[in-house]
Design a protein around this motif. Sequence first.
Motif, PDB file in Angstrom:
ATOM      1  N   ARG A   1       0.839  -1.197   0.000  1.00  0.00           N
ATOM      2  CA  ARG A   1       0.000   0.000   0.000  1.00  0.00           C
ATOM      3  C   ARG A   1       0.873   1.246   0.000  1.00  0.00           C
ATOM      4  NH1 ARG A   1      -1.252  -1.996   4.854  1.00  0.00           N
ATOM      5  NH2 ARG A   1      -0.827   0.073   5.704  1.00  0.00           N
ATOM      6  N   PRO A   2       0.362   2.389  -0.471  1.00  0.00           N
ATOM      7  CA  PRO A   2       1.151   3.633  -0.426  1.00  0.00           C
ATOM      8  C   PRO A   2       1.614   4.004   0.979  1.00  0.00           C
ATOM      9  CG  PRO A   2      -0.760   3.899  -1.856  1.00  0.00           C
ATOM     10  CD  PRO A   2      -0.920   2.569  -1.189  1.00  0.00           C
ATOM     11  N   ASP A   3       0.835   3.594   2.019  1.00  0.00           N
ATOM     12  CA  ASP A   3       1.184   3.951   3.397  1.00  0.00           C
ATOM     13  C   ASP A   3       1.757   2.764   4.170  1.00  0.00           C
ATOM     14  OD1 ASP A   3      -1.126   2.434   3.499  1.00  0.00           O
ATOM     15  OD2 ASP A   3      -2.138   3.677   4.995  1.00  0.00           O
ATOM     16  N   PHE A   4       2.300   1.779   3.462  1.00  0.00           N
ATOM     17  CA  PHE A   4       2.739   0.536   4.113  1.00  0.00           C
ATOM     18  C   PHE A   4       4.014   0.709   4.921  1.00  0.00           C
ATOM     19  CE2 PHE A   4       5.100  -3.590   3.786  1.00  0.00           C
ATOM     20  CZ  PHE A   4       4.290  -4.309   4.650  1.00  0.00           C
ATOM     21  N   THR A   5       4.877   1.609   4.501  1.00  0.00           N
ATOM     22  CA  THR A   5       6.130   1.796   5.224  1.00  0.00           C
ATOM     23  C   THR A   5       6.471   3.280   5.303  1.00  0.00           C
ATOM     24  OG1 THR A   5       8.469   1.137   5.351  1.00  0.00           O
ATOM     25  CG2 THR A   5       7.562   1.544   3.154  1.00  0.00           C
ATOM     26  N   THR A   6       7.255   3.621   6.310  1.00  0.00           N
ATOM     27  CA  THR A   6       7.649   5.019   6.504  1.00  0.00           C
ATOM     28  C   THR A   6       9.138   5.178   6.222  1.00  0.00           C
ATOM     29  OG1 THR A   6       8.038   4.573   8.857  1.00  0.00           O
ATOM     30  CG2 THR A   6       5.879   5.422   8.243  1.00  0.00           C
ATOM     31  N   GLY A   7       9.493   6.277   5.599  1.00  0.00           N
ATOM     32  CA  GLY A   7      10.894   6.614   5.392  1.00  0.00           C
ATOM     33  C   GLY A   7      11.548   5.967   4.193  1.00  0.00           C
ATOM     34  N   LEU A   8      10.803   5.152   3.450  1.00  0.00           N
ATOM     35  CA  LEU A   8      11.388   4.461   2.298  1.00  0.00           C
ATOM     36  C   LEU A   8      11.158   5.290   1.040  1.00  0.00           C
ATOM     37  CD1 LEU A   8      12.782   1.692   1.673  1.00  0.00           C
ATOM     38  CD2 LEU A   8      10.548   0.943   0.873  1.00  0.00           C
ATOM     39  N   SER A   9      12.210   5.534   0.285  1.00  0.00           N
ATOM     40  CA  SER A   9      12.076   6.357  -0.914  1.00  0.00           C
ATOM     41  C   SER A   9      11.500   5.561  -2.075  1.00  0.00           C
ATOM     42  CB  SER A   9      13.438   6.918  -1.325  1.00  0.00           C
ATOM     43  OG  SER A   9      14.280   5.876  -1.792  1.00  0.00           O
ATOM     44  N   LYS A  10      10.793   6.254  -2.936  1.00  0.00           N
ATOM     45  CA  LYS A  10      10.261   5.629  -4.148  1.00  0.00           C
ATOM     46  C   LYS A  10      11.403   5.137  -5.024  1.00  0.00           C
ATOM     47  CE  LYS A  10       7.157   6.492  -8.058  1.00  0.00           C
ATOM     48  NZ  LYS A  10       8.094   5.993  -9.077  1.00  0.00           N
ATOM     49  N   GLU A  11      12.519   5.857  -4.994  1.00  0.00           N
ATOM     50  CA  GLU A  11      13.671   5.466  -5.812  1.00  0.00           C
ATOM     51  C   GLU A  11      14.186   4.087  -5.400  1.00  0.00           C
ATOM     52  OE1 GLU A  11      12.870   9.566  -6.246  1.00  0.00           O
ATOM     53  OE2 GLU A  11      13.287   8.446  -4.394  1.00  0.00           O
ATOM     54  N   TRP A  12      14.204   3.813  -4.090  1.00  0.00           N
ATOM     55  CA  TRP A  12      14.670   2.498  -3.635  1.00  0.00           C
ATOM     56  C   TRP A  12      13.768   1.391  -4.169  1.00  0.00           C
ATOM     57  CZ3 TRP A  12      13.339  -1.982  -1.330  1.00  0.00           C
ATOM     58  CH2 TRP A  12      14.379  -2.805  -0.880  1.00  0.00           C
ATOM     59  N   VAL A  13      12.462   1.609  -4.071  1.00  0.00           N
ATOM     60  CA  VAL A  13      11.509   0.599  -4.557  1.00  0.00           C
ATOM     61  C   VAL A  13      11.663   0.417  -6.065  1.00  0.00           C
ATOM     62  CG1 VAL A  13       9.079   0.005  -4.790  1.00  0.00           C
ATOM     63  CG2 VAL A  13       9.896   1.075  -2.684  1.00  0.00           C
ATOM     64  N   ASP A  14      11.797   1.529  -6.803  1.00  0.00           N
ATOM     65  CA  ASP A  14      11.961   1.436  -8.256  1.00  0.00           C
ATOM     66  C   ASP A  14      13.233   0.666  -8.620  1.00  0.00           C
ATOM     67  OD1 ASP A  14       9.645   2.853  -8.611  1.00  0.00           O
ATOM     68  OD2 ASP A  14      10.636   4.775  -8.966  1.00  0.00           O
ATOM     69  N   ASP A  15      14.319   0.951  -7.901  1.00  0.00           N
ATOM     70  CA  ASP A  15      15.573   0.243  -8.158  1.00  0.00           C
ATOM     71  C   ASP A  15      15.442  -1.247  -7.838  1.00  0.00           C
ATOM     72  OD1 ASP A  15      16.733   2.604  -8.937  1.00  0.00           O
ATOM     73  OD2 ASP A  15      17.786   2.949  -7.036  1.00  0.00           O
ATOM     74  N   PHE A  16      14.740  -1.547  -6.746  1.00  0.00           N
ATOM     75  CA  PHE A  16      14.524  -2.938  -6.358  1.00  0.00           C
ATOM     76  C   PHE A  16      13.736  -3.681  -7.433  1.00  0.00           C
ATOM     77  CE2 PHE A  16      11.647  -6.090  -4.451  1.00  0.00           C
ATOM     78  CZ  PHE A  16      12.561  -6.948  -3.860  1.00  0.00           C
ATOM     79  N   LEU A  17      12.688  -3.031  -7.918  1.00  0.00           N
ATOM     80  CA  LEU A  17      11.867  -3.666  -8.958  1.00  0.00           C
ATOM     81  C   LEU A  17      12.653  -3.851 -10.252  1.00  0.00           C
ATOM     82  CD1 LEU A  17       8.420  -1.919  -8.426  1.00  0.00           C
ATOM     83  CD2 LEU A  17       8.906  -4.356  -8.205  1.00  0.00           C
ATOM     84  N   GLU A  18      13.442  -2.862 -10.617  1.00  0.00           N
ATOM     85  CA  GLU A  18      14.233  -2.959 -11.846  1.00  0.00           C
ATOM     86  C   GLU A  18      15.240  -4.109 -11.752  1.00  0.00           C
ATOM     87  OE1 GLU A  18      15.664  -2.420 -15.588  1.00  0.00           O
ATOM     88  OE2 GLU A  18      13.863  -1.524 -14.690  1.00  0.00           O
ATOM     89  N   ALA A  19      15.861  -4.246 -10.583  1.00  0.00           N
ATOM     90  CA  ALA A  19      16.858  -5.305 -10.407  1.00  0.00           C
ATOM     91  C   ALA A  19      16.233  -6.690 -10.376  1.00  0.00           C
ATOM     92  CB  ALA A  19      17.633  -5.057  -9.119  1.00  0.00           C
ATOM     93  N   ASN A  20      14.929  -6.763 -10.056  1.00  0.00           N
ATOM     94  CA  ASN A  20      14.277  -8.069  -9.911  1.00  0.00           C
ATOM     95  C   ASN A  20      13.028  -8.189 -10.785  1.00  0.00           C
ATOM     96  OD1 ASN A  20      15.852  -9.201  -7.446  1.00  0.00           O
ATOM     97  ND2 ASN A  20      15.249  -7.143  -6.809  1.00  0.00           N
ATOM     98  N   LYS A  21      13.030  -7.479 -11.902  1.00  0.00           N
ATOM     99  CA  LYS A  21      11.824  -7.377 -12.721  1.00  0.00           C
ATOM    100  C   LYS A  21      11.372  -8.698 -13.328  1.00  0.00           C
ATOM    101  CE  LYS A  21      14.568  -5.698 -16.667  1.00  0.00           C
ATOM    102  NZ  LYS A  21      14.768  -4.538 -17.571  1.00  0.00           N
ATOM    103  N   GLU A  22      12.293  -9.650 -13.455  1.00  0.00           N
ATOM    104  CA  GLU A  22      11.918 -10.921 -14.058  1.00  0.00           C
ATOM    105  C   GLU A  22      11.020 -11.736 -13.134  1.00  0.00           C
ATOM    106  OE1 GLU A  22      12.528 -11.801 -17.162  1.00  0.00           O
ATOM    107  OE2 GLU A  22      13.519  -9.858 -17.425  1.00  0.00           O
ATOM    108  N   LYS A  23      11.227 -11.592 -11.823  1.00  0.00           N
ATOM    109  CA  LYS A  23      10.514 -12.471 -10.891  1.00  0.00           C
ATOM    110  C   LYS A  23       9.666 -11.739  -9.861  1.00  0.00           C
ATOM    111  CE  LYS A  23      13.027 -16.799 -10.971  1.00  0.00           C
ATOM    112  NZ  LYS A  23      13.561 -17.901 -10.136  1.00  0.00           N
ATOM    113  N   CYS A  24       9.678 -10.423  -9.859  1.00  0.00           N
ATOM    114  CA  CYS A  24       8.993  -9.683  -8.798  1.00  0.00           C
ATOM    115  C   CYS A  24       7.920  -8.771  -9.363  1.00  0.00           C
ATOM    116  CB  CYS A  24      10.020  -8.871  -8.008  1.00  0.00           C
ATOM    117  SG  CYS A  24       9.290  -7.917  -6.668  1.00  0.00           S
ATOM    118  N   ARG A  25       6.734  -8.818  -8.744  1.00  0.00           N
ATOM    119  CA  ARG A  25       5.649  -7.913  -9.104  1.00  0.00           C
ATOM    120  C   ARG A  25       5.102  -7.280  -7.827  1.00  0.00           C
ATOM    121  NH1 ARG A  25       2.154  -7.417 -13.614  1.00  0.00           N
ATOM    122  NH2 ARG A  25       1.125  -5.415 -13.300  1.00  0.00           N
TER     123      ARG A  25
END
Length: 455
Positions: A306-330
Amino acid sequence: MAPAHVLILPFPYQGHVIPLMELSHSLVEHGFKVTFVNTEFNHARVLQALPNEGGNLKGINLVSIPDGLLPGEDRNDLGLMTEGFTKVMPGHLEELIRENNEKGEDTIKWLIADQSMGWFFPIAKKMGVRIACFWPASTACLAINLLIPKLIEEGVLDEKGWPKREEMLQIAQKMPHIHTSQMAWNQIGDPRGQPTIFKLVTDNTKYMELAEVTVCNSFYEIESGAYTLFTNLLPIGPLLPDSKFNKPLGLFWPEDSTCMSWLDQQPPKSVVYVAFGSLAIFSEVQFKELAHGLVLTGRPLLWVVRPDFTTGLSKEWVDDFLEANKEKCRIVSWAPQQQVLAHESVACFMSHCGWNSTLEGLRNGLPFLCWPYFTDQFMNQSYICNVWGNGMKMETDESGIVSRERVKDRVEELLASEEIAKKVQELKEFAARNLSIGGTSYQNFKRFVNLMMEE
């Protein structure tokens, strides 16, 4: 004969709205007309989350009343919300019924209200409206609420609901053990709201006496201990009004259904589905440990964030995480969970153990990784891990964090357990049998419908 008109009143949180919406659809199928009451705040969210065509709400009229809070006040604060709505909602509900019934047609004959809204039962009874009480959580949780006076008398709790003894408690055989510090009313987040919630719980158990029947979203085989203690409770679950998933459930967020086509591309029994409900919040450290641990499993991952699931985490971190794991992560902000859990590619369910999620995973034959957040979720975890045997507990280290290594190991342990796989299948069969013609819940629901059809 005109269909009987029923007023449905949920406690104003997502986990309470969903099962009462499921019940509403089932009642419409049996000829009832339903007026479904949300707070104005939740009503707006539900309308916004409905599909573009408005969803299949035939027979259900959505209405709203104020909740007593100002714009911008924290509606995730259970204590604050309870103080607000118990002051303003009774008058608005009374006015709603009176205005409807003075028209002389489509008279509201029945109130089906969440047990947590039992404070309205005396008003409904005074207005000549018959009352059915609905319990949306585990019946074990209700049983403990009903036994509060006994627990105080025996010195387990003090008069304010706090534990006088630190111990594991089991009130009957085949019921879950629960630590006295983890009673639902003491696990609400901000402890300042505890007195308000405890008073709500104790008051509402008294108001239950005004209801002609109390129905529960559960079934006998999984909670026989609770139903042996309280034989007057009527299990009608697990509620499932729509096996094709076409009927809206009063969701507060729009579903991202694109994840279903992603699931179609994954091998059978391969995906780890992770969802922590509508209220749980993770720290930045825990979020990152969980993310890395899920990647370490090497399995496809579908994660609801959810948009409010965590505090202090940047959108950039999530985007980088998804890009690095795009084959297996949704990652999606909200999933069509019932469809997801029924999909053949899903292998297990990492969950906060809300009762709706617990029943949905159980009904679809999925093993659980339990990560409770608050209220009754600790008891549900105890059911899953200690009574039913269809899941495992996620355990923290000395710093209070579930490490990435622990996440990886627990997923592997769960999916390698033949004993858990056997239990999962048994529970799935129990649920299916209850919903089938002649099943206990099927017959109980017929009794409930027949009662409400009486003149």
